[in-house]
Design a protein around this motif. Structure first.
Motif, PDB file in Angstrom:
ATOM      1  N   ASP A 169       2.621   4.613  -5.815  1.00 26.17           N
ATOM      2  CA  ASP A 169       3.092   3.385  -6.499  1.00 26.17           C
ATOM      3  C   ASP A 169       2.106   3.004  -7.788  1.00 26.17           C
ATOM      4  O   ASP A 169       2.557   2.853  -8.975  1.00 26.17           O
ATOM      5  CB  ASP A 169       3.336   2.459  -5.804  1.00 26.17           C
ATOM      6  CG  ASP A 169       4.104   1.147  -6.437  1.00 26.17           C
ATOM      7  OD1 ASP A 169       4.695   1.510  -7.509  1.00 26.17           O
ATOM      8  OD2 ASP A 169       4.173  -0.066  -5.992  1.00 26.17           O
ATOM      9  N   LYS A 198       1.622  -6.573  -6.115  1.00 23.50           N
ATOM     10  CA  LYS A 198       2.045  -5.684  -5.319  1.00 23.50           C
ATOM     11  C   LYS A 198       1.605  -5.838  -3.815  1.00 23.50           C
ATOM     12  O   LYS A 198       2.358  -5.336  -2.969  1.00 23.50           O
ATOM     13  CB  LYS A 198       2.042  -4.380  -5.893  1.00 23.50           C
ATOM     14  CG  LYS A 198       3.005  -4.125  -6.984  1.00 23.50           C
ATOM     15  CD  LYS A 198       2.590  -2.774  -7.481  1.00 23.50           C
ATOM     16  CE  LYS A 198       3.571  -2.337  -8.628  1.00 23.50           C
ATOM     17  NZ  LYS A 198       4.748  -1.866  -8.151  1.00 23.50           N
ATOM     18  N   THR A 236       3.113   3.581 -11.780  1.00 24.28           N
ATOM     19  CA  THR A 236       3.040   2.230 -12.586  1.00 24.28           C
ATOM     20  C   THR A 236       2.155   2.489 -13.792  1.00 24.28           C
ATOM     21  O   THR A 236       2.524   2.180 -14.975  1.00 24.28           O
ATOM     22  CB  THR A 236       2.662   0.894 -11.724  1.00 24.28           C
ATOM     23  OG1 THR A 236       3.603   1.032 -10.747  1.00 24.28           O
ATOM     24  CG2 THR A 236       2.768  -0.351 -12.759  1.00 24.28           C
ATOM     25  N   GLY A 261       8.758   2.324 -12.684  1.00 21.71           N
ATOM     26  CA  GLY A 261       7.872   1.265 -12.412  1.00 21.71           C
ATOM     27  C   GLY A 261       8.175  -0.032 -13.507  1.00 21.71           C
ATOM     28  O   GLY A 261       8.765   0.376 -14.671  1.00 21.71           O
TER      29      GLY A 261
END
Length: 488
Positions: free
Chosen positions: A268, A227, A272, A211
């Protein structure tokens, strides 16, 4: 950093790296857009419907958005030399698959996988930034981007002729296959002729993989927010392939894709967070910080610049044909003036950034872009064709110059994260293309151009949040030694 003179005619040192890199990018764009100029021939050969042709065009860009993010991470971790070589070699496989396909399903799978090669652009941004000092970086990145981006126009001009040269009903197969062969061969050429950095320089890698690193809690929140448009665009592409769009996917399959996107987004976010969890406990040292707002502003600008370019290139031949009563071949040649500007506009935008500053150049070019698209929206059948072409070319200078100026700034944010930052910014270009083409399908052509102009105005406003790069950025090597890299 290499200190040799900037001489485009040289093919040694940093200039050799630049030339081989833009050629690699050029080849990726030839491969990525190798089907578009041959679709009518392919449709006749395999009996494709209009709906199936539209599906192939959608699939061509579907994978590129996540691919640019992934390739950015891989580039930062393993280096651009290896990453570019592997990408060129591996992506020749779906190119060959497309060339030998005998059904729509086979074409669709190959076209979807070929979309991954559209991420190649990101790799060169990192390697060029390693070889050129800040005072030359905008020009070098502009040449890399502008000359490489011309690969799409080169494919449009050469592949129909190659298909005729090879002859017969399967001439298109040999033309497509040849682009895959060139990509495969150049993978080896690139690997054995470039290095990630000049001799003696350090290649800085991200501290953690998986990430994009940020350096404050506020920046983490902004990263998460930025995002969302990428995932929304992937959902929109899935909708376009659903029964409500071109009916390639069943309703149940579409729902599974939506559920998968939500799951991937959650993973995700978690990944991250894992990369950045230390910022919630410990404060990042001042010399290691970078403002993520810089990335967010450049994302918005590339959404408008490259996003509008991809969209306009797709519809401009039809626009000229309908507005001025031209044949499609004639309209295609006239519309190509927009793409031709890339050869000098993008390097020009980078050069202006080197001379007059990143922020000032972007302000001027973004304002010109807004005015340019507003002027293009005024074009109708009462205009003289030469005047219309001049206005379109002037507009394209600001568009492509703006692209060059964006990527003159990207490598000056955080060296070890350049691939990931370039990947995210590049992905926003594709997000913009999908957005503008969706708008185009719903409104009149003039309104379409006005919408792009409004997005440029929004980009202009966000520029006031950008800080002109100056001084040095600090990087820490694996031994804990700090290196200062000049950004002006």
């Amino acid at each position: 950093m290499s200190s040799e003179k900037f001489n485009l005619l040289s093919f040694s040192g940093k200039m050799k790296t630049l030339h081989l890199s833009w050629i690699a990018f050029f080849i990726t764009f030839v491969v990525w857009f190798n089907a578009a100029p041959l679709l009518s021939v392919i449709a006749d050969s395999l009996g494709l419907t209009k709906s199936q042709i539209k599906t192939l065009l959608i699939l061509n860009v579907a994978l590129t958005i996540p691919a640019r993010i992934i390739i950015g991470m891989v580039t930062d971790k393993y280096g651009p030399r290896l990453t570019y070589s592997v990408l060129l070699g591996v992506c020749s496989i779906p190119c060959f698959m497309f060339a030998v396909a005998n059904s729509f399903e086979q074409l669709a799978l190959a076209r979807f996988l070929i979309g991954f090669i559209g991420a190649g652009f990101v790799i060169g941004i990192r390697i060029v930034s390693e070889w050129f000092p800040a005072k030359e970086l905008g020009t070098a990145e502009g040449i890399y981007g502008g000359w490489g981006n011309f690969g799409s126009a080169a494919a449009a001009f050469t592949l129909p002729g190659l298909a005729i040269f090879f002859g017969g009903e399967d001439g298109w197969r040999y033309a497509i296959g040849l682009t895959g062969l060139i990509s495969l061969i150049f993978a080896f050429v690139y690997y054995f002729n470039v290095t990630d950095t000049p001799k003696g320089s350090t290649y800085f890698k991200p501290k953690k993989a998986g990430g994009l690193e940020v350096t404050s809690k506020g920046d983490f929140a902004l990263l998460m927010f930025m995002k969302l448009p990428m995932y929304a665009t992937l959902a929109l592409l899935a909708w376009k392939l659903s029964p409500a769009g071109v009916s390639m996917l069943a309703e149940q399959t579409t729902q599974l894709i939506y559920a998968g996107l939500v799951l991937i987004l959650l993973v995700d976010i978690y990944q991250t967070y894992q990369v950045n969890k230390d910022i919630f406990v410990n404060e990042v040292p001042e010399f290691e910080r970078y403002p993520f707002k810089q990335v967010a502003v450049l994302n918005v600008l590339y959404f408008t610049t490259f996003g509008s370019e991809l969209a306009v290139v797709s519809m401009l031949p039809l626009f000229f044909a309908e507005t001025f009563g031209l044949g499609m071949a004639q309209a295609g040649m006239v519309a190509s003036s927009y793409a031709f500007m890339n050869l000098m506009s993008r390097p020009g935008g980078g050069w202006l950034s080197d001379k007059f500053g990143r922020k000032n150049t972007l302000l001027i070019l973004t304002a010109g872009l807004a005015v340019g698209y507003f002027a293009v929206g005024q074009i109708d059948g009462s205009w003289a064709l030469p005047l219309a072409v001049v206005v379109v070319m002037a507009c394209s200078f600001f568009v492509q110059g703006g692209e060059g100026a964006v990527f003159a700034a990207v490598p000056l944010i955080k060296r070890r994260l350049t691939g990931q930052i370039a990947g995210m910014t590049g992905a926003y270009g594709n997000v913009g293309a999908v957005f503008f083409l969706t708008v185009y399908s719903m409104v009149s052509t003039s309104v379409f151009f006005y919408v792009i102009a409004i997005s440029a105005v929004i980009g202009f406003i966000t520029l006031f949040f950008m800080t002109e790069p100056k001084g040095h950025m600090a990087e820490v090597n694996e031994k804990g030694e700090v290196t200062l890299i000049s950004v002006n």
